[in-house]
Design a protein around this motif. Structure first.
Motif, mmCIF file in Angstrom:
data_model
loop_
_atom_site.group_PDB
_atom_site.id
_atom_site.type_symbol
_atom_site.label_atom_id
_atom_site.label_comp_id
_atom_site.label_asym_id
_atom_site.label_seq_id
_atom_site.Cartn_x
_atom_site.Cartn_y
_atom_site.Cartn_z
ATOM 1 N N GLY A 189 0.792 -1.218 0.000
ATOM 2 C CA GLY A 189 0.000 0.000 0.000
ATOM 3 C C GLY A 189 0.826 1.271 0.000
ATOM 4 N N GLN A 190 2.122 1.152 0.241
ATOM 5 C CA GLN A 190 3.003 2.329 0.225
ATOM 6 C C GLN A 190 3.274 2.821 -1.195
ATOM 7 O OE1 GLN A 190 6.384 1.983 3.309
ATOM 8 N NE2 GLN A 190 5.849 -0.147 2.866
ATOM 9 N N TYR A 191 3.014 1.998 -2.194
ATOM 10 C CA TYR A 191 3.317 2.341 -3.578
ATOM 11 C C TYR A 191 2.105 3.007 -4.225
ATOM 12 C CZ TYR A 191 7.444 -0.676 -3.193
ATOM 13 O OH TYR A 191 8.642 -1.234 -2.819
ATOM 14 N N SER A 192 2.307 4.210 -4.730
ATOM 15 C CA SER A 192 1.189 4.961 -5.304
ATOM 16 C C SER A 192 0.768 4.441 -6.675
ATOM 17 C CB SER A 192 1.560 6.444 -5.418
ATOM 18 O OG SER A 192 2.699 6.609 -6.269
ATOM 19 N N ASP A 193 1.630 3.691 -7.343
ATOM 20 C CA ASP A 193 1.308 3.197 -8.682
ATOM 21 C C ASP A 193 0.994 1.701 -8.686
ATOM 22 O OD1 ASP A 193 3.896 2.508 -8.054
ATOM 23 O OD2 ASP A 193 4.783 3.198 -9.943
ATOM 24 N N VAL A 194 0.484 1.219 -7.544
ATOM 25 C CA VAL A 194 0.021 -0.158 -7.435
ATOM 26 C C VAL A 194 -1.494 -0.129 -7.281
ATOM 27 C CG1 VAL A 194 -0.032 -2.171 -5.919
ATOM 28 C CG2 VAL A 194 2.142 -1.129 -6.529
ATOM 29 N N TRP A 195 -2.151 -1.019 -7.997
ATOM 30 C CA TRP A 195 -3.612 -1.019 -8.103
ATOM 31 C C TRP A 195 -4.179 -2.297 -7.498
ATOM 32 C CZ3 TRP A 195 -6.262 -2.346 -13.367
ATOM 33 C CH2 TRP A 195 -7.650 -2.122 -13.285
ATOM 34 N N PHE A 196 -4.721 -2.209 -6.283
ATOM 35 C CA PHE A 196 -5.471 -3.319 -5.705
ATOM 36 C C PHE A 196 -6.859 -3.304 -6.326
ATOM 37 C CE2 PHE A 196 -2.318 -3.123 -2.261
ATOM 38 C CZ PHE A 196 -2.135 -4.472 -1.981
ATOM 39 N N THR A 197 -7.262 -4.386 -6.948
ATOM 40 C CA THR A 197 -8.511 -4.355 -7.692
ATOM 41 C C THR A 197 -9.108 -5.746 -7.844
ATOM 42 O OG1 THR A 197 -9.532 -3.479 -9.715
ATOM 43 C CG2 THR A 197 -7.392 -4.589 -9.947
ATOM 44 N N THR A 198 -10.235 -5.816 -8.514
ATOM 45 C CA THR A 198 -10.920 -7.086 -8.755
ATOM 46 C C THR A 198 -10.527 -7.655 -10.116
ATOM 47 O OG1 THR A 198 -12.829 -6.063 -9.827
ATOM 48 C CG2 THR A 198 -12.892 -6.266 -7.412
#
Length: 308
Positions: free
Chosen positions: A282-291
């Motif tokens: 979650g510290q990375y702004s360009d990582v996308w947690f998604t479905t």
């Protein structure tokens, strides 16, 4: 090929090769992370469900049990997932604001409608994991089609809408992709373990989307190697997988799947591994947690792109 040979689909050992898609996900992210919760509890094989045999895998590994004796211990280990573990996972997902995909068996949701409601109300995707947690490759084509229809109708009742994704237990049959294509309402299936990004396959002249899944970034290791795999091991493996894919994603989009089971990672001594990973990634702004549904829609939109 002999006259009675089965029409097996061709294999693809090449894939993207060194011509992998470039660019990023449409929202600018370089790495998409999909957390999959396999909700199977209550649909597994057991004498309590009227089945002729029982699930062999338990917290103790594949424990030998007399063929004609009801395995009460096995049943209670699965019950832990629906009574306790799934709620612990839902709380962890909610605390981290992580949307996930539930690979849910329709019958499992029927037996615990509170879980079905919570999954939908919390904004998670429901992907069909079959009507029951069964090995579809043992079914006839007609039986498999009937079970697909049963699953879709069941999810419409328990979740208020149909699923758009499909995932079989331990792999698809040679008919599965044809059947879900004929059914008409599925965007994707996840019955493959052969890539780190989505890809298309031809199914009788139709281009069908596949979102590959994972056997390795998966908490099933806790049951496959009972007593040997600790929560720290699972966290480190998730972290290592993340770091490699994140670095590779400088060249093009990547996807990290994380496979979970309420009866496994939902135990007190394991759940913090998941929470730690959420905090870390979650510290990375360009990582996308998604479905998976969102990933499928993004990839389908790439068909008209030069990067597709």
């Amino acid at each position: 090929m002999s006259a009675d040979a089965k029409p097996y689909p061709p294999r693809d050992l090449i894939g993207y090769g060194n011509r992998r898609p470039s660019g990023r996900w449409q929202n600018g992210a370089r790495l998409a992370i999909n957390v999959v919760v396999n909700y199977e509890e209550g649909s597994e094989r057991s004498f309590a469900m009227g089945d002729g045999d029982q699930e062999p895998m338990t917290e103790w590994g594949s424990y030998a049990f007399p063929a004609d004796i009801r395995n009460m211990a096995m049943e209670s280990m699965y019950e832990y997932g629906s009574r306790v573990g799934v709620w612990r996972i839902l709380e962890a997902l909610d605390a981290a604001a992580v949307p996930s995909t539930f690979f849910a068996c329709a019958l499992a949701f029927e037996q615990n409608p509170d879980v079905a409601r919570a999954v939908v109300n919390n904004g998670h995707e429901v992907c069909s994991h079959g009507y029951r947690w069964e090995e579809v490759f043992r079914l006839t084509r007609e039986q498999e089609k009937h079970h697909i229809d049963l699953a879709v109708a069941s999810f419409e009742k328990t979740c208020g809408k149909r699923p758009v994704g499909w995932y079989c237990r331990y792999g698809a049959s040679i008919h599965t992709r044809e059947l879900i294509s004929e059914e008409g309402g599925f965007l994707y299936d996840s019955d493959a373990y052969n890539d780190d990004i989505p890809f298309f396959v031809d199914v009788k002249g139709q281009s069908r989307l596949v979102l590959p899944y994972t056997c390795d970034v998966n908490d099933i290791r806790f049951w496959n190697s009972p007593g040997l795999i600790q929560a720290e091991d699972f966290f480190q493996y998730m972290k290592e997988s993340f770091e490699v894919l994140y670095a590779e994603a400088a060249q093009g989009p990547r996807m990290l799947s994380i496979g979970l089971h309420p009866r496994m990672v939902g135990r007190p001594g394991r759940i913090r591994a998941l929470k730690r990973f959420f905090d870390y990634a979650g510290q990375y702004s360009d990582v996308w947690f998604t479905t998976r549904e969102a990933i499928a829609l993004d990839w389908l939109a790439r068909q008209g792109s030069a990067d597709a």
